[in-house]
Design an enzyme around this catalytic site. Structure first.
Site, short mmCIF file in Angstrom:
data_model
loop_
_atom_site.label_atom_id
_atom_site.label_comp_id
_atom_site.label_asym_id
_atom_site.label_seq_id
_atom_site.Cartn_x
_atom_site.Cartn_y
_atom_site.Cartn_z
N LYS A 11 10.58 -18.16 12.07
CA LYS A 11 10.97 -16.75 12.26
C LYS A 11 11.36 -16.45 13.72
CE LYS A 11 8.19 -15.03 8.35
NZ LYS A 11 7.12 -14.08 7.95
N TYR A 51 14.07 -10.75 1.11
CA TYR A 51 12.73 -10.18 0.96
C TYR A 51 12.68 -9.06 -0.08
CZ TYR A 51 10.30 -12.75 4.68
OH TYR A 51 9.68 -13.72 5.44
N PHE A 59 5.77 -2.16 4.56
CA PHE A 59 6.20 -2.94 5.72
C PHE A 59 7.62 -3.49 5.58
CE2 PHE A 59 3.73 -5.89 2.99
CZ PHE A 59 4.67 -6.90 2.77
N ARG A 87 2.25 -24.25 2.59
CA ARG A 87 1.44 -23.03 2.74
C ARG A 87 0.13 -23.34 3.48
NH1 ARG A 87 3.73 -17.98 1.42
NH2 ARG A 87 1.55 -17.40 1.76
N THR A 93 -1.38 -15.43 5.87
CA THR A 93 -0.37 -14.47 6.32
C THR A 93 -0.81 -13.77 7.60
OG1 THR A 93 0.16 -14.09 3.99
CG2 THR A 93 1.04 -12.49 5.57
N ARG A 104 0.17 -20.61 11.94
CA ARG A 104 -0.02 -19.19 12.23
C ARG A 104 -1.20 -18.95 13.16
NH1 ARG A 104 1.65 -17.03 6.17
NH2 ARG A 104 3.80 -16.47 6.66
N ASN A 114 4.64 -13.57 12.32
CA ASN A 114 3.71 -14.67 12.06
C ASN A 114 4.40 -16.03 11.97
OD1 ASN A 114 4.92 -14.31 9.60
ND2 ASN A 114 3.05 -13.82 8.46
N HIS A 117 7.86 -18.64 7.45
CA HIS A 117 7.88 -18.27 6.03
C HIS A 117 7.75 -19.55 5.24
CE1 HIS A 117 9.17 -16.71 2.11
NE2 HIS A 117 9.87 -17.82 2.03
N GLU A 128 14.82 -19.72 -3.38
CA GLU A 128 15.01 -19.52 -1.93
C GLU A 128 15.85 -20.63 -1.32
OE1 GLU A 128 10.79 -17.08 -1.33
OE2 GLU A 128 11.10 -18.97 -0.25
P1 IDP Z 1 3.60 -14.72 3.25
O1 IDP Z 1 4.70 -14.81 4.30
O2 IDP Z 1 2.32 -15.34 3.75
O3 IDP Z 1 4.02 -15.26 1.92
P2 IDP Z 1 3.94 -12.05 2.15
O4 IDP Z 1 2.85 -11.23 1.57
O5 IDP Z 1 4.93 -12.66 1.23
O6 IDP Z 1 3.26 -13.16 3.08
O7 IDP Z 1 4.71 -11.12 3.20
C1 IDP Z 1 5.96 -11.50 3.73
C2 IDP Z 1 5.95 -11.25 5.21
O8 IDP Z 1 5.88 -9.84 5.44
C3 IDP Z 1 4.77 -11.82 5.99
O9 IDP Z 1 4.90 -13.18 6.32
C4 IDP Z 1 4.75 -10.94 7.21
O10 IDP Z 1 5.77 -11.32 8.14
C5 IDP Z 1 5.12 -9.59 6.62
N1 IDP Z 1 3.95 -8.79 6.22
C6 IDP Z 1 3.14 -8.99 5.15
N2 IDP Z 1 2.17 -8.05 5.07
C7 IDP Z 1 2.39 -7.22 6.12
C8 IDP Z 1 1.72 -6.02 6.59
O11 IDP Z 1 0.75 -5.54 6.02
N3 IDP Z 1 2.24 -5.45 7.71
C9 IDP Z 1 3.34 -5.94 8.37
N4 IDP Z 1 3.99 -7.05 7.95
C10 IDP Z 1 3.52 -7.69 6.85
MG MG Z 2 5.54 -14.56 0.64
#
Ligand code: IDP
Ligand code: MG
Length: 140
Positions: A11, A51, A59, A87, A93, A104, A114, A117, A128
């Protein structure tokens, strides 16, 4: 033993801090192999589409803005149980909840920024990967 492919994105927070090599190194050390890779600047439309599963989440708007804030590296990883393995190497996350040694834990700036992805299922990995790559770009 299942050889799988999964989509990984480095990212903008990580490309900006010159962490591409450090992140790829962690992925490779876990046994995953990079079989396709490119550095691109996402458009807002592409980030929104990628997304779209999160479009109702609070968010979503900020996430899209973050994902277009600088270049990303999109890559396809291949290996045994690649989806879950990626993962695991990524970590949780929320970096505060990520295990020691994960990408992370080591590199993420925040819950949003973070660093990486990773596809969360074989079906999503397939979707994807085809969002960014054609079959002839995957080279083992
Ligand atoms: P993941 O990347 O671990 O699969 P997801 O729940 O799919 O997590 O969320 C996608 C992305 O959205 C996260 O990697 C992060 O960058 C962002 N994100 C997820 N939850 C939040 C939040 O509560 N606040 C701000 N950004 C978030
Ligand atoms: Mg995800």
């Amino acid at each position: 033993m299942t050889i799988q492919q999964t989509l990984s994105i480095i990212k903008p927070d990580a490309t900006k801090r010159n962490l591409i090599g450090s992140i790829v190194s962690k992925l490779e050390s876990s046994g995953l192999k990079v079989i396709a890779q490119k550095k691109i600047q996402l458009t807002e439309l592409q980030a929104k589409q990628f997304y779209k599963v999160h479009k109702e989440r609070p968010f979503y708007h900020d996430l899209v803005k973050f994902m277009v804030s600088g270049p990303v590296v999109v890559q396809v990883l291949e290996g045994e149980n690649a989806v879950i393995k990626n993962r695991q190497v990524m970590g949780a996350t929320n970096p505060d909840e990520a295990e020691e040694g994960t990408i992370r834990k080591e590199f993420a700036e925040s819950l949003e920024a973070n660093s990486v992805h990773g596809s969360d299922s074989i079906e999503n990995a397939y979707q994807e990967i085809s969002f960014f790559f054609s079959q002839i770009e995957l080279v083992n």
